[in-house]
Write a protein that holds these residues in place. Structure first.
Motif, PDB file in Angstrom:
ATOM      1  N   GLU A 188       8.553   5.261   6.344  1.00  0.00           N
ATOM      2  CA  GLU A 188       7.523   4.385   6.898  1.00  0.00           C
ATOM      3  C   GLU A 188       7.663   2.958   6.387  1.00  0.00           C
ATOM      4  OE1 GLU A 188       4.643   3.272   9.392  1.00  0.00           O
ATOM      5  OE2 GLU A 188       5.647   5.222   9.302  1.00  0.00           O
ATOM      6  N   ILE A 189       8.136   2.800   5.165  1.00  0.00           N
ATOM      7  CA  ILE A 189       8.366   1.451   4.632  1.00  0.00           C
ATOM      8  C   ILE A 189       9.389   0.724   5.495  1.00  0.00           C
ATOM      9  CG2 ILE A 189       9.440   0.192   2.703  1.00  0.00           C
ATOM     10  CD1 ILE A 189       8.055   2.148   0.815  1.00  0.00           C
ATOM     11  N   THR A 190      10.479   1.391   5.821  1.00  0.00           N
ATOM     12  CA  THR A 190      11.502   0.786   6.665  1.00  0.00           C
ATOM     13  C   THR A 190      10.948   0.482   8.052  1.00  0.00           C
ATOM     14  OG1 THR A 190      13.310   1.881   5.483  1.00  0.00           O
ATOM     15  CG2 THR A 190      13.765   1.153   7.723  1.00  0.00           C
ATOM     16  N   ALA A 191      10.171   1.413   8.607  1.00  0.00           N
ATOM     17  CA  ALA A 191       9.584   1.196   9.936  1.00  0.00           C
ATOM     18  C   ALA A 191       8.617   0.015   9.925  1.00  0.00           C
ATOM     19  CB  ALA A 191       8.875   2.466  10.405  1.00  0.00           C
ATOM     20  N   THR A 192       7.807  -0.085   8.888  1.00  0.00           N
ATOM     21  CA  THR A 192       6.846  -1.188   8.788  1.00  0.00           C
ATOM     22  C   THR A 192       7.552  -2.529   8.682  1.00  0.00           C
ATOM     23  OG1 THR A 192       5.229   0.265   7.703  1.00  0.00           O
ATOM     24  CG2 THR A 192       4.921  -2.112   7.444  1.00  0.00           C
ATOM     25  N   ALA A 193       8.585  -2.569   7.862  1.00  0.00           N
ATOM     26  CA  ALA A 193       9.358  -3.814   7.735  1.00  0.00           C
ATOM     27  C   ALA A 193       9.965  -4.201   9.080  1.00  0.00           C
ATOM     28  CB  ALA A 193      10.449  -3.646   6.683  1.00  0.00           C
ATOM     29  N   GLY A 194      10.465  -3.217   9.826  1.00  0.00           N
ATOM     30  CA  GLY A 194      11.075  -3.502  11.119  1.00  0.00           C
ATOM     31  C   GLY A 194      10.087  -3.957  12.169  1.00  0.00           C
TER      32      GLY A 194
ATOM     33  N   ASP B   8       0.832  -1.211   0.000  1.00  0.00           N
ATOM     34  CA  ASP B   8       0.000   0.000   0.000  1.00  0.00           C
ATOM     35  C   ASP B   8       0.868   1.262   0.000  1.00  0.00           C
ATOM     36  OD1 ASP B   8      -2.268  -1.549   0.000  1.00  0.00           O
ATOM     37  OD2 ASP B   8      -2.573  -1.425   2.171  1.00  0.00           O
ATOM     38  N   LEU B   9       1.944   1.240   0.779  1.00  0.00           N
ATOM     39  CA  LEU B   9       2.839   2.396   0.836  1.00  0.00           C
ATOM     40  C   LEU B   9       3.503   2.638  -0.517  1.00  0.00           C
ATOM     41  CD1 LEU B   9       4.478   1.802   4.329  1.00  0.00           C
ATOM     42  CD2 LEU B   9       2.902   3.647   3.725  1.00  0.00           C
TER      43      LEU B   9
END
Length: 401
Positions: free
Chosen positions: A254-260, A87-88
């Motif tokens: 936010e992509i990096t945060a979501t993956a983490g 989605d991002l």
């Protein structure tokens, strides 16, 4: 010994029969009370150890079942992360499309002068403006001019100037490039430099003398004349692009945060951790779910620089590649999840089979044992009666006294 009681053969035989019946009753009552016909190796060594083997394997598989359940949850959490990152990325793609639109749609063209023609039809870069009758017309007086202003720098072409002179005027400063097509008589102007240096492009038409010819340019579908004044053909989009860059970069963060945040039970498939799922009791059957780095760096996404159309296109290509990577990884997760869920169902059924086999070897048939108890109790009553009959001879001696 003299104190021992002497029993006749008939009495002793009946007594032994009653004792044996009582033992059988005790055994049957024990089976009815526990529900087991084999409670220890003394009851039936072969069945006892077979049932114990089945039960132990069922217990081991039950422990594996817990691990399988954790693996399913880990993959489900990773799949949630994949959906969010998808989605991002779609949102980031939308921003890049807005940037592309800011560069005038699907092309980086500022505008075009179409339909350049002469009375005889043929047009080349050497054709003078005064000879043109289509797209550019009415330049009959030598003092008729087209003035191109690029970020405060003006360049004028008079009626005697050529199409090439007009091209040179647009290309002053290296921000724009003008291309002429003799095939369809179109002069296209495209952005090739940095947007931050291109605040505005405008043209002005000057009618040098009062005559019947009113010089005009059909620029991007807009007829520009002297009465139009200065006509902006390109307004700077630097402010918009900076806003797009900020929004785009927020998405990448936010992509990096979501993956983490997509880990479960200490394993995060979206930052490259692998997941080992063991299916059988000795660990010889297992499945490794290979993780992938879906952070910004893992997806090779660069923070935004939309200062040129080429850089915006590069971001679009990065987003497209990242979307392919995430979708492929999502498909891989779905496959592994299906495999693990299938093995989970198989393991549950195997446990039921093992427990059923153990029960078959050890559980008592309560209906059968109930019938046995009734028969033994009847036999016991008959034995007591028989014992009483066997003692009648001695009772007769007692009556002599």
């Amino acid at each position: 010994m003299s104190s021992d009681v002497a029993l006749t053969s008939a009495l002793r035989s009946n007594l032994l029969s009653l004792q044996n019946t009582q033992r059988q009753i005790d055994t049957t009552q024990g089976r009815l009370a526990t529900g087991l016909k084999v409670q220890s190796a003394l009851d039936n060594p072969l069945n006892f150890f077979r049932a114990e083997s089945f039960s132990n394997r069922a217990s081991d598989l039950t422990n594996r079942l817990d691990g399988i359940g954790l693996s399913i949850r880990t993959i489900q959490e990773a799949d949630n992360g994949v959906s969010a990152i998808t989605d991002l990325l779609d949102t980031a793609e939308g921003i890049v499309e807005q940037v592309t639109a800011a560069y005038n749609g699907t092309s980086d063209s500022v505008a075009a002068i179409s339909g350049l023609a002469t009375a005889t039809g043929g047009v080349t870069t050497g054709t003078a403006l005064s000879a043109l009758t289509g797209g550019i017309s009415g330049f009959s007086a030598a003092s008729d001019t087209i003035t191109v202003d690029i970020d405060g720098t003006s360049n004028s072409v008079t009626a005697g100037g050529t199409i090439q002179d007009l091209i040179n005027a647009f290309e002053t400063g290296g921000t724009l490039t003008a291309n002429f097509s003799a095939t369809d008589g179109t002069l296209s102007v495209v952005v090739t430099g940095e947007v931050s240096t291109l605040d505005d492009v405008s043209i002005t038409i000057a009618d040098g003398v009062s005559d019947t010819n009113d010089p005009a340019v059909n620029f991007g579908g807009t007829i520009v004349r002297e009465s139009s004044g200065e006509t902006s053909i390109y307004s700077g989009i630097q402010t918009d692009l900076e806003s797009y860059e900020t929004r785009y970069n927020k998405i990448l963060t936010e992509i990096t945060a979501t993956a983490g945040d997509s880990g479960f039970n200490g394993i995060n498939l979206l930052i490259g951790n692998d997941l080992l799922t063991t299916f059988n009791e000795d660990g010889t059957s297992n499945l490794t779910t290979v993780g992938q780095d879906l952070t910004t760096s893992g997806l090779a996404l660069s923070f935004a620089d939309f200062s040129t159309r080429a850089l915006a296109d590069a971001s679009a290509a990065e987003i497209s590649d990242a979307q392919d990577t995430v979708r492929n990884f999502g498909g891989s997760l779905a496959t592994d999840l299906q495999l693990i869920q299938t093995r989970e169902t198989f393991t549950r059924e195997t446990i039921e089979t093992l427990q059923g086999g153990s029960d078959d070897l050890t559980l008592a048939d309560l209906n059968e044992e109930g019938a046995n108890l009734l028969a033994l109790q009847t036999r016991q009553q008959l034995g007591v009666t028989s014992l009483s009959l066997a003692s009648q001879a001695q009772q007769g001696v007692l009556r002599l006294f």
